[in-house]
Design an enzyme around this catalytic site. Structure first.
Site, PDB file in Angstrom:
ATOM      1  N   ILE A  77       9.425   1.306  -5.483  1.00 53.64           N
ATOM      2  CA  ILE A  77       9.405   3.052  -5.978  1.00 53.64           C
ATOM      3  C   ILE A  77      10.043   3.433  -4.494  1.00 53.64           C
ATOM      4  O   ILE A  77       9.455   3.090  -3.393  1.00 53.64           O
ATOM      5  CB  ILE A  77       8.249   3.580  -5.326  1.00 53.64           C
ATOM      6  CG1 ILE A  77       7.646   3.235  -7.373  1.00 53.64           C
ATOM      7  CG2 ILE A  77       8.940   4.753  -6.290  1.00 53.64           C
ATOM      8  CD1 ILE A  77       5.825   4.241  -7.383  1.00 53.64           C
ATOM      9  N   LYS A 100      -0.823   3.026   3.383  1.00 54.67           N
ATOM     10  CA  LYS A 100      -0.094   3.736   2.958  1.00 54.67           C
ATOM     11  C   LYS A 100      -0.063   5.351   2.968  1.00 54.67           C
ATOM     12  O   LYS A 100       1.397   6.023   3.753  1.00 54.67           O
ATOM     13  CB  LYS A 100       0.106   3.191   1.471  1.00 54.67           C
ATOM     14  CG  LYS A 100       0.187   1.826   1.426  1.00 54.67           C
ATOM     15  CD  LYS A 100       0.111   1.480  -0.698  1.00 54.67           C
ATOM     16  CE  LYS A 100       0.096  -0.439  -0.384  1.00 54.67           C
ATOM     17  NZ  LYS A 100      -0.004  -0.527  -1.734  1.00 54.67           N
TER      18      LYS A 100
END
Lengths: 427, 427
Positions: free
Chosen positions: A137, A206
């Site tokens: 993504i 992340k």
């Protein structure tokens, strides 16, 4: 056409091999799109075993640091992993010798991103890491370029496919955590240290990256609240489902009056929301900006193809001459991360077992009332010989108020199990 | 810090005012993120009426062409709209005088994109148009940069919010098309020429842009198959819902053996898919690549904030010095678009009314069988005095075979209404 862009790739695991395959398969396409040839000069890995891909035309280095500083390398592509050791040394060496870096290494960035960015910017090079967050993504690009005109108000994400797989599988098959965990171990879905996955640490790394990019703060993994999925029971998943919720390991970062609230914790989300509907190992990131509103991005969060696709995106940007500050604005201008910022009040799911005697439920309700927490829904859902399981959904309350109430519950003498509390996030 | 980037903005409707607001409100943020000040030199619009935003410090031009060629303008921002007339003249003038262009004008690009790109690239400037497709969703960037390492295999999208609103509202309220259309007219949701929306033309313009970017072909609106939502009945929506489908105005473009199949038509999609779950005026684009798999992007497709956010993304890229070919690869290298490529076979939803006499259904089934179309599901769902409504879902069949079968049905003498056929897309 300008000179070829020459890569040195360190690490030939799944992702490294995926990158080599794309460079070989799509040489013409990449050249047409970037205006330059993209070539591999040299590679490095732990062993020279056969990986099912043609490598003989590339120079071989046993030492990734030696690879990083080669004269015939313009971009050092670090795909070894690990927050310390060779990955860190090699990236530092690449920067010191004036080379741009592409990496998928979220742990390294989460722990050393600020010093690496400072070093890179001092040398006029950059570090790119699209593959470090949510696999294929293009979330880093969406956040720093697509939404560049926005003040970012909130970022949310389900960014560990293994955790989402475990939670989905528990729900679909009615299996308990230990059983599904054992399945995952057998299938090779877990990291060597599974705590990185199920403890929320990988997803936390992340989130730390997204926080820095979204809010212009120095990356600081320690400033996050992290909680894993180990204590989520199939009973909670089923009860939550019954009330129209799904359990997700959800990262949330948002501005509050006292700084950035940033946490990676299990939450309940409505089963009708895009996050609630996210199945299996898929990832999803939700970006909210003051102009754009809410953007939802969904795709594969891991695997050879998706991760290599993200690495190639960084490489092609460098081929096209795009070279932005590592964390969106120059490292020297990033604000220090605020620590210990508490999350805004939320509704809570509470599950507990009470001793089966008159007035037990009333005592619990009274404790919540005393803590200023009002009850939205409460139900007792059948009981065995001595225990009465009780579910409560509260109206919005702070974690502190809730913790006080839970502590006070212990003093009532009516609990026969410790209460489970899960935040219900407004998504 | 380098010189400021100076904008000339033509068109002060919703989007133009939105861009002015962002430039004013986020001046510091934009400068931090792009490394340059972004300023507005001059503006142009049809009238100088008050728009609730401070404009007095900008030079005013009545003529957008004069604005486009001003010496104090680096980037010409075209937000007037219209595929011909002043928008086209002004963009051509800007290019001729060596200025980059940012536009939200999908119609102009769909019809004149190839010649504009050729002109721009001859002058060493570019045209950017993130806002032309799917509003605030950074889909152009995702496709051309985030997924640059992929051969794109399919692109799908629900890209007209008004159509999706109408179809959702028909389903939720059980209202027929004419009633909801009238509601939309009253609420100001429709373009001055509503055919642009409900006829699929606006969405088709957007798809034409995505096709060119995804497959490296010259933009060619005429090569698309376009069909609007005017003939979708509430009965079809309800029957489809009953079988687990939603009706969407869906753009699909994919490689086939004979070229690019590209169409914007009503389709059925599973109600459990992200596309099926897309509510109201929201947009969604699904990008599929050979490495990345499937990426789903969702967000607001229109409105001041989202569209202005996309325009700012282009402006900031130019401020950062990012200047890519208009359609991803140089205009001279784009392949001609293939026309008349038929869509791959699909399952079809068929609804018709039969005269209520013995053997009617058998005759229809026989016609389908003769055309080589096998039936997946068939049902008769209650009937009035003389008609028996029948629903059929076929196995995969080509549109040609289906059209032949439908023509043959007319000859059986058992139809009491023309069959309705809607493609069921594998998403």
């Amino acid at each position: 056409m300008t000179q070829p862009l020459r890569l040195g790739i360190a690490g030939l695991g799944t992702v490294g091999v995926g990158v080599v395959r794309i460079v070989q398969r799509h040489a013409d396409l990449l050249a047409a799109r970037t205006g330059r040839e993209i070539v591999i000069s040299a590679i490095s890995a732990r062993s020279q075993r056969d990986r099912g891909v043609r490598l003989s035309s590339y120079a071989w280095e046993n030492d990734p640091v030696a690879l990083a500083v080669r004269d015939d390398v313009d971009v050092f592509v670090e795909l070894m992993g690990g927050s310390e050791g060779p990955a860190k040394s090699a990236i530092e060496a690449a920067i010191a010798s004036g080379k741009d870096v592409v990496t998928a290494n979220k742990a390294l960035l989460a722990l050393h991103g600020q010093s690496l960015a400072t070093a890179a910017e001092a040398k006029g090079v950059t570090i790119r890491y699209e593959a470090a967050v949510a696999g294929g993504i293009p979330v880093i690009k969406a956040l720093t370029e697509g939404l560049v005109g926005n003040e970012i108000t909130r970022v949310m994400g389900v960014m560990n496919g293994t955790c989402n797989y475990i939670l989905t599988r528990m729900q679909d098959a009615g299996l308990d955590y230990q059983t599904v965990f054992a399945e995952c171990e057998k299938l090779g879905y877990l990291e060597a240290d599974p705590t990185l996955d199920v403890g929320g640490i990988d997803a936390g790394h992340k989130l730390a990256i997204l926080v820095s990019l979204a809010f212009g703060t120095q990356i600081d993994f320690e400033a996050l609240t992290i909680e894993g999925i180990e204590r989520i029971s199939v009973e909670d998943i089923e009860q939550a489902a019954d009330m129209g919720y799904r359990v997700k390991l959800l990262g949330v970062a948002q501005k509050t009056g006292r700084g950035i609230d940033a946490r990676m914790t299990p939450c309940l989300v409505p089963d009708t929301s895009p996050l609630g509907q996210l199945p299996g190992a898929t990832n999803m990131v939700v970006l909210e900006g003051d102009s754009v509103g809410k953007i939802v991005l969904r795709g594969a969060g891991a695997g050879e193809g998706p991760t290599a696709s993200a690495v190639m995106s960084d490489i092609c940007d460098l081929a096209r001459g795009v070279r932005l500050p590592v964390f969106g604005i120059p490292a020297a201008k990033l604000a220090p991360a605020a620590k210990g910022v508490s999350a805004p009040p939320a509704a809570w799911y509470l599950r507990m077992k009470l001793v089966d005697k008159p007035g037990a439920l009333a005592k619990i309700a009274a404790v919540l009332g005393d803590a200023g927490i009002s009850i939205d829904r409460m139900r007792q859902y059948g009981h065995d010989e001595q225990d009465a399981p009780v579910l409560i959904v509260t109206h919005k309350a702070s974690r502190d108020a809730l913790d006080l109430a839970i502590a006070a519950m212990a003093g009532t003498g009516v609990l026969s199990s410790d209460p489970v509390a899960i935040r219900i996030e407004d998504v």
